[in-house]
Design a protein around this motif. Structure first.
Motif, PDB file in Angstrom:
ATOM      1  N   LEU A 427      -2.349  -4.856   3.595  1.00  0.00           N
ATOM      2  CA  LEU A 427      -1.689  -3.785   4.342  1.00  0.00           C
ATOM      3  C   LEU A 427      -2.377  -2.437   4.167  1.00  0.00           C
ATOM      4  O   LEU A 427      -1.858  -1.406   4.597  1.00  0.00           O
ATOM      5  CB  LEU A 427      -0.223  -3.670   3.929  1.00  0.00           C
ATOM      6  CG  LEU A 427       0.658  -4.880   4.230  1.00  0.00           C
ATOM      7  CD1 LEU A 427       2.077  -4.638   3.748  1.00  0.00           C
ATOM      8  CD2 LEU A 427       0.657  -5.217   5.721  1.00  0.00           C
ATOM      9  N   THR A 430      -2.417   0.713   6.649  1.00  0.00           N
ATOM     10  CA  THR A 430      -1.167   0.799   7.412  1.00  0.00           C
ATOM     11  C   THR A 430      -0.273   1.849   6.769  1.00  0.00           C
ATOM     12  O   THR A 430      -0.525   2.310   5.654  1.00  0.00           O
ATOM     13  CB  THR A 430      -0.433  -0.544   7.440  1.00  0.00           C
ATOM     14  OG1 THR A 430       0.042  -0.846   6.113  1.00  0.00           O
ATOM     15  CG2 THR A 430      -1.338  -1.661   7.920  1.00  0.00           C
ATOM     16  N   LYS A 477       7.805   0.768  12.622  1.00  0.00           N
ATOM     17  CA  LYS A 477       6.881   0.085  11.705  1.00  0.00           C
ATOM     18  C   LYS A 477       7.590  -1.041  10.948  1.00  0.00           C
ATOM     19  O   LYS A 477       7.097  -1.504   9.924  1.00  0.00           O
ATOM     20  CB  LYS A 477       6.310   1.087  10.702  1.00  0.00           C
ATOM     21  CG  LYS A 477       5.565   2.257  11.336  1.00  0.00           C
ATOM     22  CD  LYS A 477       4.330   1.830  12.093  1.00  0.00           C
ATOM     23  CE  LYS A 477       3.602   3.032  12.672  1.00  0.00           C
ATOM     24  NZ  LYS A 477       2.445   2.643  13.500  1.00  0.00           N
ATOM     25  N   VAL A 480       5.607  -4.215  10.048  1.00  0.00           N
ATOM     26  CA  VAL A 480       4.713  -4.111   8.889  1.00  0.00           C
ATOM     27  C   VAL A 480       5.517  -4.228   7.600  1.00  0.00           C
ATOM     28  O   VAL A 480       5.102  -4.887   6.641  1.00  0.00           O
ATOM     29  CB  VAL A 480       3.934  -2.778   8.911  1.00  0.00           C
ATOM     30  CG1 VAL A 480       2.924  -2.728   7.764  1.00  0.00           C
ATOM     31  CG2 VAL A 480       3.217  -2.596  10.237  1.00  0.00           C
TER      32      VAL A 480
END
Length: 620
Positions: A427, A430, A477, A480
C-alpha cells in the motif's frame, strides 16, 4: 410549424444548458451515492429543480443570454467541483456556514490539492459547446421573441418546475420529518432531491436561522431543554468519584488518530508500539467514536471541553465564539487550577485565540511561542512540539489543566521527510500507506512525551487523557482501507465501526487499567472528567463513561448507536451490530431516531440562543 421551429432554434442554448446541467448533477449524485444510486428515483427531482433555474433564462435577450449561460454554467460547475472535493474528505455537503468559515481557515492547500482529481475538470467541458453557440449567434441575425412569448415560456416552465419540486420536497418532508428544517443530513437530502435543491434548502434555512437568532425561544421549549440538561446528569456517579481531585489534568488530542491502527502490525512491526504500551497501563475505551461535523478538529475540541454537539454546519468555534459556556477549563479554574492550551500552529486557526479565552484557558501557547526548529506537514513537528510543551508544563503552577493538540499526522500524511520510512508494503504510495507512516511517527513522539512525563515525576500527580479527533481515511478511499483490513469490501455498518478512535485515561500508578467496552464518544469526556475531578457536572449532553448504564452515541448527521443497533442516517437503515443484519423500523427504533433528533435540536437551540448564559445566571 415555422413559428415552432423558430422557437426551438431561438432557445437551443437553454435546452442544451438544461440537458448539460441535469447530466452534471446526475454524475455528481452517482459519486456521492455509489451504494444506493438509482437514476429513476433521482432524475425527476433534478429535472424539477433545473427547470426552475432555466425558466428565468427565457426572460433574457438571446445574445446577452448566451454570455449569462456561460457564466452560470461556470459558476454551477465550480460549485459541483467544490462539493465533490468537500464530500471526498468530510462525507458531507458544504453549507453556507462552511463557506463562511472556509475564508478564515488559513493555508490548507496541501489537503485540498490531494483531494482534487483532474477528471473533475470535465464538468467544465460543456463550456466549449456554449462558446460555439455564442459565435454562431454572433453571425446570424434574428429577431427577439415577443415579450408575451418570453413571459409565457417563463411562466410555464417555472410553474412546472415549482409544482414538481414542491411535490418531491413535500414527499421527503413527510417521509423524514424535521430533516429539511434541521438539515442534519445534507447528503441524504442531496441524494433524494439533487444538489441544487440541497443548496436551496440550506440557503433558506440559513436565512431563517439568522432571523431566529434574534427571536426569543418559547418558554416551553426553553424549559424542556433545561429539564433535559438537569435530568441528563442528575444520576449520582459513584465509580471513581473524586479520584482525580487536586491532581493535574493533561489532555492530548491527536490529529487523525484512528483505532484501526492500534495493536496492528505491518511486516511484523507494530504501527503504534508506544500507544499500545500505554493503553495497557490505562483505562482504554475500545468502542469510542469521533462525533465531529464540518468543524473537524475544532469540533472535537469543542465537544471534549463543553459536552455540547457541534453546529449542524460550519464550526461552533466561529459561529458561537461569543457565547457563554460551562467549559472544562472554566470549571477547573473555579477549583484553583491554572489552565493552558498548546498547539504548534497559528493562533487564529479555527478561531482558537478567541474561543480559548471563552473556555477558561488562561494561556494559549501557539506558533509564536515555540521554536519552529523542525516542520512536518502544516507546522511544527510533533516531536519538537511535545518536547517544548513539556518544558512549559513543568513551569506551570499546580494543579493545572494542560490541553495539547498535535499536528503532524494531518491529512494528506505525505510529509514525514527525514524521519525514515516505516512502511514499505503493497500500500506504499496510497493514502493508507502514507497514513501508516505518519501515525507511526506521531506514535513515536507521543511515546517519548509520555515516558518523559513519567521520568519527570509528573504522572504520579496527574491524570492523562488521550484521544483521536476525527477520521483519517475519507470514504472514497474505503477500498484501500478494506485491503489493509484484509476484506474484499466494507458496507455501511462496517465503515461506521471503523470510525472509532482510541481514547484512554491514565491514572497514577497505572490504576484502573483495563478494557472498557462501553460505547461512547467525544461528548462523554467532559462528564467523565467532571466525576473524576469532582467538579460541577451541569449543562452537559454527554454521559460519564465509568458510570453509564447505556452506550448511546449520537452523530451530527442523525446517525446513532446504542451499542446494539446502529442507525445509518444517509440511507435511513438500521443494523443489528452483532449479526450485521438490517432491521425493519419499528416503534422502538423510530423513537430512538426521534430522540436523537430532539437532542441535536436542543444542542442547536443552546448555541443559537446562548441558553447556557441564562441557565448559569439563573443558578447563581
Amino acid at each position: 410549424m415555422k413559428k415552432f421551429n423558430s422557437f426551438i432554434l431561438h432557445n437551443v442554448d437553454i435546452y442544451l444548458f438544461f440537458i448539460s446541467l441535469v447530466i452534471k448533477i446526475l454524475i455528481f449524485s452517482r459519486q456521492i451515492q455509489s451504494n444506493y444510486f438509482s437514476y429513476k428515483s433521482i432524475l425527476s427531482p433534478i429535472i424539477a429543480s433545473t427547470l426552475i433555474l432555466c425558466s428565468f433564462l427565457f426572460l433574457i435577450n438571446k445574445r446577452k443570454r448566451i454570455r449569462f449561460i456561460m457564466f452560470l454554467d461556470l459558476f454551477l460547475s465550480f460549485i459541483i467541483i467544490c462539493d465533490i472535493n468537500y464530500y471526498r474528505y468530510f462525507k458531507d455537503i458544504p453549507s453556507i456556514s462552511v463557506v463562511r468559515n472556509g475564508l478564515l481557515l488559513g493555508d490548507v492547500k496541501s489537503s485540498v490539492g490531494s483531494l482534487f482529481k483532474f477528471s473533475d475538470l470535465l464538468f467544465l467541458a460543456d463550456l466549449a459547446i456554449f462558446f460555439i453557440i455564442k459565435e454562431f449567434y454572433n453571425h446570424i441575425s434574428s429577431k427577439n421573441q415577443f415579450l408575451s412569448m418570453k413571459f409565457a415560456s417563463f411562466a410555464l416552465v417555472l410553474s412546472l418546475g415549482c409544482v414538481l419540486n414542491g411535490y418531491y420536497i413535500n414527499k421527503l418532508s413527510i417521509e423524514q420529518p424535521r430533516l429539511l428544517s434541521t438539515m442534519f443530513n445534507r447528503v441524504y437530502i442531496a441524494n433524494e432531491l439533487g444538489i441544487v435543491n440541497a443548496h436551496g434548502v440550506d440557503i433558506y434555512n440559513e436565512i431563517k436561522n439568522d432571523i431566529s437568532k434574534h427571536t426569543l425561544l418559547s418558554k416551553e421549549k426553553e424549559a424542556d431543554i433545561k429539564t433535559f440538561l438537569e435530568t441528563n446528569t442528575e444520576q449520582e456517579s459513584t465509580e471513581l468519584k473524586g479520584e482525580g481531585k487536586g491532581k493535574n489534568l493533561i489532555m492530548i488530542q491527536v490529529e487523525a488518530l484512528q483505532q484501526f491502527a492500534i495493536n496492528k502490525t505491518v511486516n511484523g512491526q507494530e504501527i503504534t508500539p508506544n500507544l499500545n504500551r500505554w493503553i495497557k497501563k490505562s483505562a482504554y475505551f475500545n468502542n469510542f467514536f469521533y462525533q465531529v461535523s464540518g468543524g473537524g478538529t475544532s469540533d472535537a475540541e469543542f465537544m471534549t471541553n463543553n459536552s455540547i454537539y457541534p453546529a449542524p454546519s460550519g464550526a461552533a468555534y466561529y459561529l458561537y465564539s461569543d457565547n457563554e459556556y460551562n467549559s472544562l477549563g472554566t470549571a477547573l479554574k473555579k477549583e484553583g487550577y491554572n489552565t493552558a492550551a498548546f498547539h504548534g500552529y497559528k493562533s487564529t486557526f479555527w478561531n482558537r485565540d478567541v474561543m480559548y479565552k471563552n473556555e477558561g484557558i488562561d494561556n494559549f501557547y501557539n506558533e509564536r511561542d515555540f521554536n519552529i526548529d523542525s516542520q512536518v506537514g502544516l507546522g511544527l513537528s510533533d516531536k519538537s512540539f511535545l518536547d517544548q510543551s513539556l518544558e512549559k508544563i513543568k513551569t506551570m503552577q499546580k494543579p493545572y489543566y494542560s490541553f495539547l493538540i498535535t499536528l503532524s499526522s494531518h491529512f494528506p500524511y505525505d510529509d514525514q521527510k527525514g524521519y525514515g520510512n516505516f512502511y514499505n508494503g503493497e500500500l506504499s504510495g496510497t493514502l493508507v500507506g502514507d497514513y501508516i507512516n505518519a501515525i507511526h511517527y506521531t506514535d513515536e513522539a507521543l511515546g517519548s512525551f509520555l515516558d518523559n512525563l513519567d521520568k519527570e515525576g509528573i504522572l504520579k500527580d496527574s491524570i492523562v487523557v488521550l484521544y483521536g479527533d476525527h477520521n483519517a481515511i475519507p470514504d472514497d478511499k474505503k477500498e484501500v482501507l478494506a485491503k489493509f483490513e484484509g476484506v474484499s469490501s466494507i458496507n455501511d455498518l462496517q465503515w461506521a465501526m471503523l470510525q472509532k478512535v482510541p481514547m484512554f485515561i491514565h491514572f497514577p500508578d497505572d490504576k484502573h487499567s483495563g478494557i472498557y467496552d462501553t460505547f461512547g464518544g467525544e461528548m462523554d469526556i467532559y462528564p467523565t472528567l467532571a466525576n473524576i475531578f469532582s467538579i460541577e457536572s451541569k449543562n452537559m449532553l454527554g454521559k460519564d463513561l465509568f458510570n453509564a448504564t447505556k452506550g448511546n452515541v449520537l452523530f451530527r448527521n442523525g446517525s446513532f448507536t446504542d451499542g446494539n443497533i446502529y442507525y445509518h442516517a444517509p440511507s435511513n437503515t438500521y443494523y443489528n451490530i452483532a449479526s450485521g443484519e438490517k432491521l425493519a423500523e419499528d416503534e422502538s427504533l423510530k423513537s430512538k431516531k426521534e430522540d436523537t433528533l430532539t437532542q441535536l435540536e436542543y444542542s442547536d437551540d443552546i448555541l443559537k440562543h446562548n441558553l447556557l448564559k441564562k441557565y448559569i445566571d439563573d443558578s447563581n
